[in-house]
Design a protein around this motif. Structure first.
Motif, PDB file in Angstrom:
ATOM      1  N   PRO A  21       0.810  -1.228   0.000  1.00  0.00           N
ATOM      2  CA  PRO A  21       0.000   0.000   0.000  1.00  0.00           C
ATOM      3  C   PRO A  21       0.839   1.272   0.000  1.00  0.00           C
ATOM      4  O   PRO A  21       0.472   2.261  -0.639  1.00  0.00           O
ATOM      5  CB  PRO A  21      -0.822  -0.125   1.293  1.00  0.00           C
ATOM      6  N   THR A  22       1.977   1.245   0.703  1.00  0.00           N
ATOM      7  CA  THR A  22       2.851   2.417   0.735  1.00  0.00           C
ATOM      8  C   THR A  22       3.436   2.693  -0.640  1.00  0.00           C
ATOM      9  O   THR A  22       3.497   3.852  -1.085  1.00  0.00           O
ATOM     10  CB  THR A  22       3.991   2.219   1.757  1.00  0.00           C
ATOM     11  N   ILE A  23       3.864   1.642  -1.340  1.00  0.00           N
ATOM     12  CA  ILE A  23       4.400   1.805  -2.698  1.00  0.00           C
ATOM     13  C   ILE A  23       3.331   2.360  -3.624  1.00  0.00           C
ATOM     14  O   ILE A  23       3.587   3.286  -4.419  1.00  0.00           O
ATOM     15  CB  ILE A  23       4.944   0.466  -3.223  1.00  0.00           C
ATOM     16  N   ALA A  24       2.114   1.811  -3.531  1.00  0.00           N
ATOM     17  CA  ALA A  24       1.003   2.305  -4.360  1.00  0.00           C
ATOM     18  C   ALA A  24       0.720   3.775  -4.060  1.00  0.00           C
ATOM     19  O   ALA A  24       0.448   4.578  -4.970  1.00  0.00           O
ATOM     20  CB  ALA A  24      -0.249   1.460  -4.118  1.00  0.00           C
ATOM     21  N   TYR A  25       0.786   4.154  -2.782  1.00  0.00           N
ATOM     22  CA  TYR A  25       0.542   5.535  -2.371  1.00  0.00           C
ATOM     23  C   TYR A  25       1.604   6.470  -2.942  1.00  0.00           C
ATOM     24  O   TYR A  25       1.294   7.561  -3.448  1.00  0.00           O
ATOM     25  CB  TYR A  25       0.526   5.593  -0.846  1.00  0.00           C
ATOM     26  N   LEU A  26       2.867   6.045  -2.901  1.00  0.00           N
ATOM     27  CA  LEU A  26       3.952   6.860  -3.441  1.00  0.00           C
ATOM     28  C   LEU A  26       3.820   7.035  -4.951  1.00  0.00           C
ATOM     29  O   LEU A  26       4.050   8.124  -5.488  1.00  0.00           O
ATOM     30  CB  LEU A  26       5.302   6.221  -3.099  1.00  0.00           C
ATOM     31  N   PHE A 259       4.407  11.496   3.859  1.00  0.00           N
ATOM     32  CA  PHE A 259       4.701  11.170   2.465  1.00  0.00           C
ATOM     33  C   PHE A 259       3.874  12.009   1.499  1.00  0.00           C
ATOM     34  O   PHE A 259       4.242  12.161   0.332  1.00  0.00           O
ATOM     35  CB  PHE A 259       4.438   9.686   2.204  1.00  0.00           C
ATOM     36  N   GLY A 260       2.749  12.556   1.974  1.00  0.00           N
ATOM     37  CA  GLY A 260       1.872  13.326   1.095  1.00  0.00           C
ATOM     38  C   GLY A 260       2.553  14.527   0.465  1.00  0.00           C
ATOM     39  O   GLY A 260       2.164  14.962  -0.629  1.00  0.00           O
ATOM     40  N   TYR A 261       3.574  15.051   1.123  1.00  0.00           N
ATOM     41  CA  TYR A 261       4.257  16.227   0.590  1.00  0.00           C
ATOM     42  C   TYR A 261       5.248  15.874  -0.520  1.00  0.00           C
ATOM     43  O   TYR A 261       5.942  16.755  -1.043  1.00  0.00           O
ATOM     44  CB  TYR A 261       4.923  16.997   1.725  1.00  0.00           C
ATOM     45  N   LEU A 262       5.294  14.589  -0.888  1.00  0.00           N
ATOM     46  CA  LEU A 262       6.057  14.214  -2.080  1.00  0.00           C
ATOM     47  C   LEU A 262       5.408  14.804  -3.333  1.00  0.00           C
ATOM     48  O   LEU A 262       6.101  15.098  -4.307  1.00  0.00           O
ATOM     49  CB  LEU A 262       6.111  12.679  -2.202  1.00  0.00           C
ATOM     50  N   GLU A 263       4.087  14.993  -3.297  1.00  0.00           N
ATOM     51  CA  GLU A 263       3.384  15.527  -4.480  1.00  0.00           C
ATOM     52  C   GLU A 263       3.840  16.945  -4.831  1.00  0.00           C
ATOM     53  O   GLU A 263       4.260  17.187  -5.970  1.00  0.00           O
ATOM     54  CB  GLU A 263       1.877  15.477  -4.282  1.00  0.00           C
ATOM     55  N   PRO A 264       3.780  17.933  -3.899  1.00  0.00           N
ATOM     56  CA  PRO A 264       4.255  19.269  -4.287  1.00  0.00           C
ATOM     57  C   PRO A 264       5.746  19.303  -4.591  1.00  0.00           C
ATOM     58  O   PRO A 264       6.187  20.050  -5.468  1.00  0.00           O
ATOM     59  CB  PRO A 264       3.918  20.133  -3.066  1.00  0.00           C
ATOM     60  N   LEU A 265       6.528  18.480  -3.877  1.00  0.00           N
ATOM     61  CA  LEU A 265       7.963  18.441  -4.147  1.00  0.00           C
ATOM     62  C   LEU A 265       8.235  17.923  -5.552  1.00  0.00           C
ATOM     63  O   LEU A 265       9.045  18.493  -6.299  1.00  0.00           O
ATOM     64  CB  LEU A 265       8.658  17.557  -3.107  1.00  0.00           C
ATOM     65  N   SER A 266       7.542  16.860  -5.940  1.00  0.00           N
ATOM     66  CA  SER A 266       7.730  16.308  -7.282  1.00  0.00           C
ATOM     67  C   SER A 266       7.229  17.283  -8.349  1.00  0.00           C
ATOM     68  O   SER A 266       7.816  17.383  -9.433  1.00  0.00           O
ATOM     69  CB  SER A 266       7.013  14.960  -7.418  1.00  0.00           C
ATOM     70  N   ALA A 267       6.152  18.024  -8.046  1.00  0.00           N
ATOM     71  CA  ALA A 267       5.640  19.006  -9.009  1.00  0.00           C
ATOM     72  C   ALA A 267       6.670  20.095  -9.274  1.00  0.00           C
ATOM     73  O   ALA A 267       6.874  20.508 -10.427  1.00  0.00           O
ATOM     74  CB  ALA A 267       4.339  19.619  -8.483  1.00  0.00           C
TER      75      ALA A 267
END
Length: 308
Positions: A21-26, A259-267
């Protein structure tokens, strides 16, 4: 690696049910982080992109609900539907404003502004949910505010659009409103709640489009890049949501938040690497403050749990 080593690795994975689930979330977060990149390839106004995106995502998730034969919980909790409808309207409007901000100030700055939404909720939580605002949360909130000041300073230095900054700020406020409204509909969650919000949001954006802009057909319909629009709607919204929401109940809440803040960082990274958006010192510092301050505040709950 020997057969015994393979068995040992498999046993470790099997013994930790949160790994997959963690991999899918990432993966879902990285998909969402590319939204602005894909949207930049679609030659349509922001509100039309959002409308088609939400329709396509809704249809994908509706089909997924049918395939998985998910039992609908909304019938058992009709009193929560009004909050979910409000969250859907907020979702549609925030995406329309966010996509407009992309065009005016770039994907990186707009996304960083947008992700101040959860921090706004944290600041309002004592008044809305009677939660304690700890010193750690206050410090995190002040760090995020400092990051916003740096981002605005960067934008002024780069002569970025004030209108775009306002769009991004309004999108963050609506993001916060969506989070709050979802808190009042706790029993309608996962794919079902997401599908309903996409449907309501698409309806709201469609009505506003008709009232404000009317029906607009592109002068060159072949230049729209329908392929990118399909990717944004079916893959980024449909598949991304399908990977994202089911994992929220399978992995620890703290991991979801951090881990949710991976989204703005990746953007920010995607926009710099793929679109050539500049990474100035102020922008980098602002990004560290916004993401770091939010993470600092988010980890307050786990620290309290360890010390109690």
């Amino acid at each position: 690696m020997t057969t015994a080593d393979n068995k040992s690795t498999n046993n470790k994975s099997a013994g930790n049910p949160t790994v997959r689930p963690t991999i899918a979330y990432l993966v879902a977060l990285l998909i969402c982080g590319s939204n602005g990149i894909v949207a930049s390839c679609v030659n349509l106004p922001s509100y039309q992109i959002v409308f088609f995106r939400m329709i396509l995502g809704m249809l994908f998730l509706f089909g997924l609900l049918g395939i998985t034969r998910t039992r609908l919980s909304c019938k058992r909790h009709p009193e929560q539907l009004k909050y979910l409808a409000g969250a859907g309207i907020a979702l549609g409007l925030q995406w329309a404003l966010l996509f407009a901000a992309y065009r005016h100030i770039g994907i990186g700055v707009a996304t960083l502004e947008y992700y101040c939404g959860p921090v706004i909720v944290m600041a309002l939580s004592p008044f809305l949910f009677h939660e304690t605002l700890t010193r750690r949360k206050v410090i995190g909130f002040l760090i995020v505010l400092a990051g916003m000041v740096l981002i605005v300073s960067y934008s002024v230095g780069e002569n970025l659009s004030i209108t775009g900054l306002i769009y991004g700020a309004l999108a963050a406020v609506l993001y916060a409103a969506m989070i709050v409204l979802n808190r009042y509909a706790p029993d309608i969650e996962g794919l079902e709640g997401t599908t309903m919000q996409l449907a309501v949001g698409a309806g709201a954006v469609g009505i506003i489009t008709l009232l404000v802009h009317g029906i607009e057909i592109p002068a060159d319909i072949h230049a729209v890049n329908w392929g990118a629009l399909l990717i944004l709607g079916l893959f980024n919204t449909g598949v991304g949501s399908g990977l994202y929401f089911p994992q929220l109940t399978k992995i620890p809440v703290q991991r979801v938040a951090v881990f949710g803040y991976l989204e703005p960082l990746s953007a920010v990274l995607f926009s710099s690497l793929l679109l050539g958006e500049p990474l100035g010192i102020l922008k980098i510092a602002g990004a560290f403050c916004i993401i770091g301050g939010a993470l600092f505040a988010e980890t307050a709950r786990s620290e309290i749990a360890r010390t109690s």
